[in-house]
Design an enzyme around this catalytic site. Structure first.
Site, PDB file in Angstrom:
ATOM      1  N   VAL A  14      93.171  31.729  26.112  1.00  0.00           N
ATOM      2  CA  VAL A  14      92.956  32.049  24.684  1.00  0.00           C
ATOM      3  C   VAL A  14      91.471  32.340  24.447  1.00  0.00           C
ATOM      4  CG1 VAL A  14      94.939  30.947  23.630  1.00  0.00           C
ATOM      5  CG2 VAL A  14      92.941  29.555  24.176  1.00  0.00           C
ATOM      6  N   LEU A 144      94.344  51.880  27.074  1.00  0.00           N
ATOM      7  CA  LEU A 144      94.667  53.290  27.362  1.00  0.00           C
ATOM      8  C   LEU A 144      95.880  53.364  28.304  1.00  0.00           C
ATOM      9  CD1 LEU A 144      91.070  54.700  28.090  1.00  0.00           C
ATOM     10  CD2 LEU A 144      92.372  54.885  25.966  1.00  0.00           C
ATOM     11  N   LYS A 213      89.277  47.867  39.640  1.00  0.00           N
ATOM     12  CA  LYS A 213      90.114  48.840  38.911  1.00  0.00           C
ATOM     13  C   LYS A 213      90.488  50.022  39.800  1.00  0.00           C
ATOM     14  CE  LYS A 213      88.228  47.609  34.419  1.00  0.00           C
ATOM     15  NZ  LYS A 213      87.177  47.893  33.436  1.00  0.00           N
TER      16      LYS A 213
HETATM   17  N1  NAP Z   1      87.496  41.583  27.362  1.00  0.00           N
HETATM   18  C1  NAP Z   1      87.952  42.808  27.662  1.00  0.00           C
HETATM   19  O1  NAP Z   1      87.579  43.816  27.032  1.00  0.00           O
HETATM   20  C2  NAP Z   1      88.981  42.973  28.764  1.00  0.00           C
HETATM   21  C3  NAP Z   1      89.543  44.248  29.008  1.00  0.00           C
HETATM   22  C4  NAP Z   1      90.542  44.374  29.997  1.00  0.00           C
HETATM   23  C5  NAP Z   1      90.914  43.269  30.752  1.00  0.00           C
HETATM   24  N2  NAP Z   1      90.303  42.056  30.523  1.00  0.00           N
HETATM   25  C6  NAP Z   1      90.709  40.924  31.339  1.00  0.00           C
HETATM   26  O2  NAP Z   1      91.414  39.993  30.517  1.00  0.00           O
HETATM   27  C7  NAP Z   1      91.222  38.668  31.022  1.00  0.00           C
HETATM   28  C8  NAP Z   1      90.709  37.769  29.902  1.00  0.00           C
HETATM   29  O3  NAP Z   1      89.454  38.285  29.461  1.00  0.00           O
HETATM   30  P1  NAP Z   1      88.651  37.547  28.271  1.00  0.00           P
HETATM   31  O4  NAP Z   1      87.522  38.453  27.941  1.00  0.00           O
HETATM   32  O5  NAP Z   1      89.610  37.118  27.206  1.00  0.00           O
HETATM   33  O6  NAP Z   1      88.116  36.241  29.052  1.00  0.00           O
HETATM   34  P2  NAP Z   1      87.584  34.884  28.411  1.00  0.00           P
HETATM   35  O7  NAP Z   1      87.136  35.119  27.008  1.00  0.00           O
HETATM   36  O8  NAP Z   1      86.628  34.319  29.397  1.00  0.00           O
HETATM   37  O9  NAP Z   1      88.902  33.932  28.339  1.00  0.00           O
HETATM   38  C9  NAP Z   1      89.511  33.399  29.493  1.00  0.00           C
HETATM   39  C10 NAP Z   1      90.534  32.361  29.065  1.00  0.00           C
HETATM   40  O10 NAP Z   1      91.181  31.872  30.239  1.00  0.00           O
HETATM   41  C11 NAP Z   1      91.296  30.449  30.128  1.00  0.00           C
HETATM   42  N3  NAP Z   1      91.437  29.832  31.450  1.00  0.00           N
HETATM   43  C12 NAP Z   1      90.546  29.800  32.460  1.00  0.00           C
HETATM   44  N4  NAP Z   1      91.060  29.115  33.503  1.00  0.00           N
HETATM   45  C13 NAP Z   1      92.299  28.707  33.129  1.00  0.00           C
HETATM   46  C14 NAP Z   1      93.335  27.944  33.762  1.00  0.00           C
HETATM   47  N5  NAP Z   1      93.204  27.478  35.003  1.00  0.00           N
HETATM   48  N6  NAP Z   1      94.483  27.696  33.076  1.00  0.00           N
HETATM   49  C15 NAP Z   1      94.645  28.167  31.821  1.00  0.00           C
HETATM   50  N7  NAP Z   1      93.701  28.908  31.168  1.00  0.00           N
HETATM   51  C16 NAP Z   1      92.542  29.161  31.823  1.00  0.00           C
HETATM   52  C17 NAP Z   1      90.016  30.031  29.430  1.00  0.00           C
HETATM   53  O11 NAP Z   1      90.173  28.716  28.920  1.00  0.00           O
HETATM   54  P3  NAP Z   1      89.092  28.034  27.925  1.00  0.00           P
HETATM   55  O12 NAP Z   1      89.337  28.666  26.584  1.00  0.00           O
HETATM   56  O13 NAP Z   1      89.468  26.606  27.941  1.00  0.00           O
HETATM   57  O14 NAP Z   1      87.759  28.360  28.517  1.00  0.00           O
HETATM   58  C18 NAP Z   1      89.933  31.127  28.354  1.00  0.00           C
HETATM   59  O15 NAP Z   1      90.737  30.765  27.246  1.00  0.00           O
HETATM   60  C19 NAP Z   1      90.221  38.790  32.193  1.00  0.00           C
HETATM   61  O16 NAP Z   1      90.930  38.810  33.399  1.00  0.00           O
HETATM   62  C20 NAP Z   1      89.542  40.143  31.933  1.00  0.00           C
HETATM   63  O17 NAP Z   1      89.055  40.760  33.103  1.00  0.00           O
HETATM   64  C21 NAP Z   1      89.368  41.895  29.550  1.00  0.00           C
END
Ligand code: NAP
Length: 350
Positions: A14, A144, A213
């Site tokens: 989240v 996209l 990617k």
């Molecule tokens: N941001 C973008 O624009 C974007 C675009 C495409 C793809 N993505 C991909 O989407 C994914 C999430 O990105 P984000 O930007 O949302 O990352 P983020 O803000 O760092 O959020 C990661 C979430 O994962 C949770 N987490 C970590 N380890 C965990 C575990 N063992 N069990 C359960 N939950 C766990 C974290 O928990 P806590 O809240 O407790 O820290 C946090 O809620 C990544 O793989 C990223 O590469 C992101």
């Protein structure tokens, strides 16, 4: 006994993307019920479904269990369409993908790591997806329609000859700011302040996200590419930068400002632009900063736009091009939601 029209959703992670997914779900007329949520500190489970809009409140309480409990709950839930969404950036949930898929639970992932590592792991996941959908659209180009388009080309008998593109919204933004005359260190600070970078912007500068990617794109096109086979030059080639602590790496970054400005001026003198380009052709994959002439498809990109061009047997001279904003929680959530609805449709048999 499974109820044929019911659905159960489990959202793991989240952070920026997971929050946007949960918020956007509330706008859908027939949203699937959210049964479980997890973050690194634990999981919250509500077998009858969380009240819409109450998830933020719910996760302030003590967790009901751990990630393993959420996985078990997804496998045991009586809904016909059970879907687990991976919005983390680690391997903890990915270790359960095969078990979930083999139990008929769909997996939707925004997480690149499980699909850009060893080829055997990638194949194992997609073999398990014979039982339930595995959708990973948001791993490349965020919202996209990149992977679904590529998948459709391959399924309908096309053959990919070349994949070329700008696959990092963050690095595209840096190139844009450098074109506008910013120094490298100012451009990186600006991107960090706008929330466009990874928490540590050096992860973007290393270029590994783009390598992942490109690996996913090549594999989706049917090529057995290992990440080690990608010839990758970091956006900024300075191994020492990656070893320093928070207080000193910014100074080292600023020491590159003049050299990067010279590189940008050189490109300008040649009438070219600089772009961090990912290319896959003839079995060879590369990721590097390159000068591109004005007529090149990526030369007209601006902001955080991504662009992918597929040259194929059917599109041999004018590639099929997909471009648009390729980063940010809302657009990434849109890709995840489309995958959730697709998976639900498949599991409900329509
Ligand atoms: N941001 C973008 O624009 C974007 C675009 C495409 C793809 N993505 C991909 O989407 C994914 C999430 O990105 P984000 O930007 O949302 O990352 P983020 O803000 O760092 O959020 C990661 C979430 O994962 C949770 N987490 C970590 N380890 C965990 C575990 N063992 N069990 C359960 N939950 C766990 C974290 O928990 P806590 O809240 O407790 O820290 C946090 O809620 C990544 O793989 C990223 O590469 C992101």
């Amino acid at each position: 006994m499974r109820s044929s029209d019911s659905s159960a959703l489990f959202v793991v992670g989240v952070g920026r993307v997971g929050q946007a997914v949960l918020d956007e779900l509330q706008r859908l007329p027939e949203a699937p019920r959210v049964i479980g949520i997890a973050r690194s500190s634990g999981a919250w489970l509500e077998p009858e479904g969380l009240q819409t809009g109450s998830w933020r409140e719910r996760i302030t309480a003590e967790p009901d269990g751990a990630l393993d409990d959420l996985v078990a709950s997804a496998i045991d839930h009586p809904a016909a369409a059970r879907i687990v969404v991976d919005c983390t950036a680690g391997h903890a949930l990915a270790a359960h993908y095969c078990e979930l898929l083999e139990a008929g639970v769909a997996v939707v992932s925004a997480n690149k790591l499980p699909f850009a590592g060893p080829l055997a792991d990638y194949h194992r996941c997609f073999e398990a997806a014979a039982t339930a959908p595995l959708r990973i659209e948001a791993t490349v180009g965020a919202g996209l329609p990149v992977l679904c388009t590529l998948g459709d080309l391959i399924r309908t008998g096309d053959r990919v000859l070349r994949i070329e593109g700008v696959l990092s919204g963050t690095l595209a933004h840096l190139c844009d700011r450098l074109d506008a005359g910013d120094t490298l260190s100012a451009a990186v600070r600006n991107a960090l302040q706008l929330g466009m970078t990874e928490p540590d912007p050096r992860d973007d500068l290393a270029g590994q996200d783009v390598v992942r990617k490109l690996v996913i794109l090549a594999r989706t096109a049917g090529f057995d590419l290992e990440p080690e086979a990608v010839q990758a030059e970091p956006f900024l080639d300075d191994p020492k930068l990656f070893e320093l602590d928070e207080s000193s790496w910014w100074d080292r970054l600023a020491a590159h400002d003049a050299a990067i400005a010279r590189r940008w001026n050189e490109a300008r003198k040649h009438g070219n632009r600089s772009a961090y380009l990912a290319t896959f052709a003839d079995g060879h994959a590369s990721v590097r900063l390159e000068e591109v002439p004005p007529e090149h498809p990526v030369a007209s990109l601006s902001g955080t736009d991504n662009m992918v061009a597929f040259t194929t047997r059917r599109y041999p001279t004018h590639p099929l091009v997909i471009r648009g904003p390729g980063a940010g929680p809302e657009v990434t959530a849109a890709g995840v939601l489309a995958d959730i609805l697709h998976a639900r449709g498949v599991l409900r048999g329509r």
